[in-house]
Write an enzyme that holds these catalytic residues in place. Sequence first.
Site, mmCIF file in Angstrom:
data_model
loop_
_atom_site.group_PDB
_atom_site.id
_atom_site.type_symbol
_atom_site.label_atom_id
_atom_site.label_comp_id
_atom_site.label_asym_id
_atom_site.label_seq_id
_atom_site.Cartn_x
_atom_site.Cartn_y
_atom_site.Cartn_z
ATOM 1 N N TYR A 67 31.496 41.634 49.945
ATOM 2 C CA TYR A 67 32.235 42.674 49.219
ATOM 3 C C TYR A 67 33.338 43.294 50.070
ATOM 4 O O TYR A 67 34.317 43.798 49.549
ATOM 5 C CB TYR A 67 31.284 43.803 48.789
ATOM 6 N N LYS A 114 20.556 32.768 52.126
ATOM 7 C CA LYS A 114 20.904 31.375 51.817
ATOM 8 C C LYS A 114 21.081 30.661 53.153
ATOM 9 O O LYS A 114 22.127 30.078 53.455
ATOM 10 C CB LYS A 114 22.170 31.341 50.942
ATOM 11 N N ASP A 120 18.430 31.323 45.552
ATOM 12 C CA ASP A 120 18.262 30.611 44.276
ATOM 13 C C ASP A 120 16.788 30.580 43.878
ATOM 14 O O ASP A 120 16.426 30.835 42.729
ATOM 15 C CB ASP A 120 18.884 29.203 44.332
ATOM 16 N N ASP A 151 20.030 43.005 39.003
ATOM 17 C CA ASP A 151 20.227 42.883 37.547
ATOM 18 C C ASP A 151 19.111 42.038 36.931
ATOM 19 O O ASP A 151 18.572 42.377 35.875
ATOM 20 C CB ASP A 151 21.582 42.229 37.225
ATOM 21 N N ASP A 189 23.046 42.530 44.447
ATOM 22 C CA ASP A 189 23.693 42.877 43.176
ATOM 23 C C ASP A 189 23.119 42.002 42.062
ATOM 24 O O ASP A 189 22.716 42.499 41.006
ATOM 25 C CB ASP A 189 25.209 42.654 43.307
HETATM 26 C C1 IPM Z 1 26.411 47.659 40.899
HETATM 27 C C2 IPM Z 1 27.699 47.254 40.235
HETATM 28 C C3 IPM Z 1 28.832 47.346 41.251
HETATM 29 C C4 IPM Z 1 28.508 46.388 42.382
HETATM 30 C C5 IPM Z 1 30.242 47.100 40.683
HETATM 31 C C6 IPM Z 1 30.545 48.015 39.527
HETATM 32 C C7 IPM Z 1 31.285 47.210 41.733
HETATM 33 O O1 IPM Z 1 27.580 45.981 39.683
HETATM 34 O O2 IPM Z 1 26.325 48.809 41.376
HETATM 35 O O3 IPM Z 1 25.488 46.854 40.926
HETATM 36 O O4 IPM Z 1 28.815 45.184 42.277
HETATM 37 O O5 IPM Z 1 27.956 46.838 43.379
HETATM 38 MG MG MG Z 2 25.591 45.196 39.753
#
Ligand code: IPM
Ligand code: MG
Length: 356
Positions: A143, A189, A221, A249, A245
């Site tokens: 990032y 990885k 993975d 999710d 990240d």
């Molecule tokens: C998160 C979001 C952020 C990230 C974005 C909005 C920059 O997806 O907080 O997980 O990738 O960190």
């Molecule tokens: Mg995110």
Amino acid sequence: MSKSYKIGVIKGDGIGPEIIDEAIKVLDAVSVSQGFNLKYEEMLLGGSAIDETGVPLPDATIQGVKKCDAVLFGAIGGPKWDKLDRYLRPESGLLGLRKEMGTFANLRPAMVYDELINASSLKPEVIQGVDIMVVRELTGGIYFGQPRELHADKAFNTMVYTREEVERIAVVAFEIAMKREKRICSVDKANVLEVSQFWREIVEEIAVNYPEVELTHMYVDNAAMQLIRDPKQFDVILTGNIFGDILSDAASMLSGSIGLLPSASTGKGVGLFEPIHGSAPDIAGQGIANPLATISSASMMLRYALGEVESANRIDDAIKKALSEGYRTGDLGDFDAKEIMTCTEMGDIVADYASR
Ligand code: IPM
Ligand code: MG
């Protein structure tokens, strides 16, 4: 005199303002009943900051957050700002803020509420009792790595970690594991990337100081697959910025909705507390967003930044009670639902339960 805290509030874009309003409602309810005082100071970030000041991270916000005891943040971004150059996009405001605040440790719990066991797309027996803490490195990795360039015929980013960056996030993960089941799975990885090989070696070095903690390693993975196949095998997941990240999710869906999960970002000074979901521009302004991830983030703020543990417990219990009574926002579907509510109604219920 009762204790008083200064809270930076960043509502942001999309559903940000709606969900933050509900979190503040709940915070006000518990603080009154528990006898402490919260003062809020609103700051701009993301799209709304671009509209008002021309930049996604105004100086006033950078200076403002430093004077707070903690910062509560909603969400940023939306189609309106998608065409801007990367540096001017709302997301770069958030990344810049995390970097400025030095919040390198992002804690993302993924737990399953028994009350919502049927809301997940996975079988109840796979997810019942899941309680994972994803410890995501937040201010390094691909990032932020330099060089990064975008040209007409090629583009690249750099995934880089320094020893100090890996050591400090590993220490956070081990300290957390000591208070939990004492198991860490470090995700990387290392079969392909040097940066991951380096990550793995340093995590091994830190592990020597924590002989009680069982450390395993997993490729990212495989980790994505294992999270869906058998999530109960995980206690603490330690990983870098981009893998964290993605995995957080995925882990959020164990709970049935990304609208449920909070996060805490801590590090050098003031902490930043935010739901893990985005600004959901498609449903913004309709009053149907789920405020629980943000209310839960406010609870993490009370617990970790302000030490108001009793109030945090009250909020967590109030959320469970609302869910067990069958109150749901639309994202949770009508599984075992008594009533589908608006964002505001859900905030009202939780505030009421938390203050009793
Ligand atoms: C998160 C979001 C952020 C990230 C974005 C909005 C920059 O997806 O907080 O997980 O990738 O960190
Ligand atoms: Mg995110």
